[in-house]
Design a protein around this motif. Sequence first.
Motif, PDB file in Angstrom:
ATOM      1  N   LEU A   6      41.661  51.922  44.782  1.00  0.00           N
ATOM      2  CA  LEU A   6      41.207  53.303  44.654  1.00  0.00           C
ATOM      3  C   LEU A   6      42.368  54.199  44.257  1.00  0.00           C
ATOM      4  CD1 LEU A   6      38.774  55.360  46.642  1.00  0.00           C
ATOM      5  CD2 LEU A   6      41.138  56.131  46.635  1.00  0.00           C
ATOM      6  N   LEU A   7      43.481  54.060  44.936  1.00  0.00           N
ATOM      7  CA  LEU A   7      44.644  54.890  44.624  1.00  0.00           C
ATOM      8  C   LEU A   7      45.129  54.644  43.200  1.00  0.00           C
ATOM      9  CD1 LEU A   7      46.524  54.486  48.033  1.00  0.00           C
ATOM     10  CD2 LEU A   7      45.108  56.411  47.282  1.00  0.00           C
ATOM     11  N   ALA A   8      45.176  53.389  42.793  1.00  0.00           N
ATOM     12  CA  ALA A   8      45.609  53.055  41.428  1.00  0.00           C
ATOM     13  C   ALA A   8      44.622  53.587  40.399  1.00  0.00           C
ATOM     14  CB  ALA A   8      45.771  51.549  41.288  1.00  0.00           C
ATOM     15  N   ARG A   9      43.333  53.481  40.700  1.00  0.00           N
ATOM     16  CA  ARG A   9      42.298  53.964  39.777  1.00  0.00           C
ATOM     17  C   ARG A   9      42.432  55.472  39.575  1.00  0.00           C
ATOM     18  NH1 ARG A   9      38.221  51.932  42.264  1.00  0.00           N
ATOM     19  NH2 ARG A   9      37.632  53.730  43.501  1.00  0.00           N
ATOM     20  N   HIS A  10      42.628  56.203  40.652  1.00  0.00           N
ATOM     21  CA  HIS A  10      42.769  57.661  40.535  1.00  0.00           C
ATOM     22  C   HIS A  10      44.053  58.046  39.801  1.00  0.00           C
ATOM     23  CE1 HIS A  10      39.633  59.202  43.582  1.00  0.00           C
ATOM     24  NE2 HIS A  10      39.239  58.072  43.043  1.00  0.00           N
ATOM     25  N   ARG A  11      45.112  57.320  40.076  1.00  0.00           N
ATOM     26  CA  ARG A  11      46.378  57.586  39.380  1.00  0.00           C
ATOM     27  C   ARG A  11      46.223  57.324  37.877  1.00  0.00           C
ATOM     28  NH1 ARG A  11      49.324  55.588  42.897  1.00  0.00           N
ATOM     29  NH2 ARG A  11      49.125  53.405  42.317  1.00  0.00           N
ATOM     30  N   ALA A  12      45.608  56.203  37.518  1.00  0.00           N
ATOM     31  CA  ALA A  12      45.419  55.862  36.100  1.00  0.00           C
ATOM     32  C   ALA A  12      44.523  56.883  35.408  1.00  0.00           C
ATOM     33  CB  ALA A  12      44.831  54.454  35.973  1.00  0.00           C
ATOM     34  N   THR A  13      43.477  57.300  36.100  1.00  0.00           N
ATOM     35  CA  THR A  13      42.585  58.308  35.517  1.00  0.00           C
ATOM     36  C   THR A  13      43.344  59.605  35.265  1.00  0.00           C
ATOM     37  OG1 THR A  13      40.635  57.346  36.576  1.00  0.00           O
ATOM     38  CG2 THR A  13      40.471  59.645  35.909  1.00  0.00           C
ATOM     39  N   SER A  14      44.109  60.047  36.232  1.00  0.00           N
ATOM     40  CA  SER A  14      44.880  61.286  36.079  1.00  0.00           C
ATOM     41  C   SER A  14      45.867  61.201  34.924  1.00  0.00           C
ATOM     42  CB  SER A  14      45.632  61.608  37.367  1.00  0.00           C
ATOM     43  OG  SER A  14      44.733  61.901  38.392  1.00  0.00           O
ATOM     44  N   LEU A  56      35.545  58.472  31.187  1.00  0.00           N
ATOM     45  CA  LEU A  56      36.522  58.011  32.174  1.00  0.00           C
ATOM     46  C   LEU A  56      36.220  58.605  33.548  1.00  0.00           C
ATOM     47  CD1 LEU A  56      39.136  56.473  32.801  1.00  0.00           C
ATOM     48  CD2 LEU A  56      40.401  58.480  31.979  1.00  0.00           C
ATOM     49  N   ILE A  57      35.917  59.883  33.574  1.00  0.00           N
ATOM     50  CA  ILE A  57      35.564  60.531  34.843  1.00  0.00           C
ATOM     51  C   ILE A  57      34.290  59.923  35.410  1.00  0.00           C
ATOM     52  CG2 ILE A  57      34.782  62.702  35.882  1.00  0.00           C
ATOM     53  CD1 ILE A  57      36.739  64.114  33.869  1.00  0.00           C
ATOM     54  N   GLU A  58      33.329  59.683  34.563  1.00  0.00           N
ATOM     55  CA  GLU A  58      32.068  59.087  35.015  1.00  0.00           C
ATOM     56  C   GLU A  58      32.293  57.683  35.593  1.00  0.00           C
ATOM     57  OE1 GLU A  58      27.540  58.620  33.380  1.00  0.00           O
ATOM     58  OE2 GLU A  58      29.157  58.370  31.928  1.00  0.00           O
ATOM     59  N   ALA A  59      33.099  56.888  34.928  1.00  0.00           N
ATOM     60  CA  ALA A  59      33.384  55.533  35.419  1.00  0.00           C
ATOM     61  C   ALA A  59      34.131  55.582  36.750  1.00  0.00           C
ATOM     62  CB  ALA A  59      34.195  54.757  34.377  1.00  0.00           C
ATOM     63  N   THR A  60      35.074  56.505  36.867  1.00  0.00           N
ATOM     64  CA  THR A  60      35.820  56.654  38.116  1.00  0.00           C
ATOM     65  C   THR A  60      34.887  57.087  39.242  1.00  0.00           C
ATOM     66  OG1 THR A  60      37.825  57.214  36.893  1.00  0.00           O
ATOM     67  CG2 THR A  60      37.775  57.833  39.212  1.00  0.00           C
ATOM     68  N   LEU A  76      30.594  53.505  44.698  1.00  0.00           N
ATOM     69  CA  LEU A  76      30.478  52.161  45.274  1.00  0.00           C
ATOM     70  C   LEU A  76      31.386  52.012  46.491  1.00  0.00           C
ATOM     71  CD1 LEU A  76      30.370  49.947  42.055  1.00  0.00           C
ATOM     72  CD2 LEU A  76      28.485  50.451  43.630  1.00  0.00           C
ATOM     73  N   ASP A  77      32.600  52.540  46.400  1.00  0.00           N
ATOM     74  CA  ASP A  77      33.525  52.502  47.538  1.00  0.00           C
ATOM     75  C   ASP A  77      32.942  53.277  48.722  1.00  0.00           C
ATOM     76  OD1 ASP A  77      35.375  50.984  46.143  1.00  0.00           O
ATOM     77  OD2 ASP A  77      36.657  52.694  45.649  1.00  0.00           O
ATOM     78  N   LYS A  92      29.764  53.840  49.381  1.00  0.00           N
ATOM     79  CA  LYS A  92      28.658  53.082  49.962  1.00  0.00           C
ATOM     80  C   LYS A  92      29.164  51.952  50.854  1.00  0.00           C
ATOM     81  CE  LYS A  92      25.194  54.145  46.502  1.00  0.00           C
ATOM     82  NZ  LYS A  92      24.295  53.637  45.470  1.00  0.00           N
ATOM     83  N   ARG A  93      30.218  51.281  50.430  1.00  0.00           N
ATOM     84  CA  ARG A  93      30.814  50.214  51.242  1.00  0.00           C
ATOM     85  C   ARG A  93      31.360  50.777  52.537  1.00  0.00           C
ATOM     86  NH1 ARG A  93      35.782  49.189  51.957  1.00  0.00           N
ATOM     87  NH2 ARG A  93      36.483  50.393  50.177  1.00  0.00           N
ATOM     88  N   GLN A  94      32.060  51.897  52.437  1.00  0.00           N
ATOM     89  CA  GLN A  94      32.622  52.514  53.633  1.00  0.00           C
ATOM     90  C   GLN A  94      31.531  53.053  54.555  1.00  0.00           C
ATOM     91  OE1 GLN A  94      35.362  55.352  51.927  1.00  0.00           O
ATOM     92  NE2 GLN A  94      37.075  53.947  52.166  1.00  0.00           N
ATOM     93  N   SER A  95      30.500  53.648  53.986  1.00  0.00           N
ATOM     94  CA  SER A  95      29.442  54.191  54.844  1.00  0.00           C
ATOM     95  C   SER A  95      28.698  53.071  55.558  1.00  0.00           C
ATOM     96  CB  SER A  95      28.476  55.077  54.051  1.00  0.00           C
ATOM     97  OG  SER A  95      27.747  54.339  53.107  1.00  0.00           O
ATOM     98  N   ALA A  96      28.543  51.925  54.920  1.00  0.00           N
ATOM     99  CA  ALA A  96      27.914  50.780  55.592  1.00  0.00           C
ATOM    100  C   ALA A  96      28.774  50.331  56.775  1.00  0.00           C
ATOM    101  CB  ALA A  96      27.705  49.632  54.608  1.00  0.00           C
ATOM    102  N   ALA A  97      30.082  50.346  56.598  1.00  0.00           N
ATOM    103  CA  ALA A  97      30.985  49.957  57.688  1.00  0.00           C
ATOM    104  C   ALA A  97      30.929  50.967  58.830  1.00  0.00           C
ATOM    105  CB  ALA A  97      32.416  49.831  57.165  1.00  0.00           C
ATOM    106  N   VAL A  98      30.873  52.251  58.501  1.00  0.00           N
ATOM    107  CA  VAL A  98      30.772  53.281  59.538  1.00  0.00           C
ATOM    108  C   VAL A  98      29.474  53.093  60.318  1.00  0.00           C
ATOM    109  CG1 VAL A  98      30.491  55.758  59.971  1.00  0.00           C
ATOM    110  CG2 VAL A  98      32.217  54.962  58.336  1.00  0.00           C
ATOM    111  N   ASN A  99      28.369  52.912  59.605  1.00  0.00           N
ATOM    112  CA  ASN A  99      27.077  52.741  60.273  1.00  0.00           C
ATOM    113  C   ASN A  99      27.048  51.491  61.145  1.00  0.00           C
ATOM    114  OD1 ASN A  99      25.841  55.110  59.340  1.00  0.00           O
ATOM    115  ND2 ASN A  99      25.290  54.135  57.415  1.00  0.00           N
TER     116      ASN A  99
END
Length: 106
Positions: free
Chosen positions: A35-43, A57-61, A67-68, A70-77
């Motif tokens: 996630l951090l690398a993706r945001h850095r590359a996008t910027s 690029l913004i849409e893909a990010t 997706l991230d 949704k994965r995190q919210s499933a873990a929280v739940n």
Amino acid sequence: MTADLIRLHDDLRLSDGQEADWKAYTLAVAPSQDLLARHRATSELLPLVPTPRRIALIEATMAQDNLDFKRQSAAVNAFYGKLTPDQQKVFDRETLPPSDAGGDRR
């Protein structure tokens, strides 16, 4: 692990049986290096590409961020479901985002 997570862990007073659930929760909600690398590359790319590519690029990010999330919210739940009602109240109180007024949420 952040100070907020350490405090949350302490305040929840987890049972021994909940510790594995806590570990799974903290691993799932931690910001990934991807996630951090993706945001850095996008910027870095945004100023270099024409507007239609920027939008793509913004849409893909954003799609990958979703997706991230949704994965995190499933873990929280999943973790939240393992907590007692009193622990859920603590979790709700301590994970509430800070108010815009800048006051301490605790």
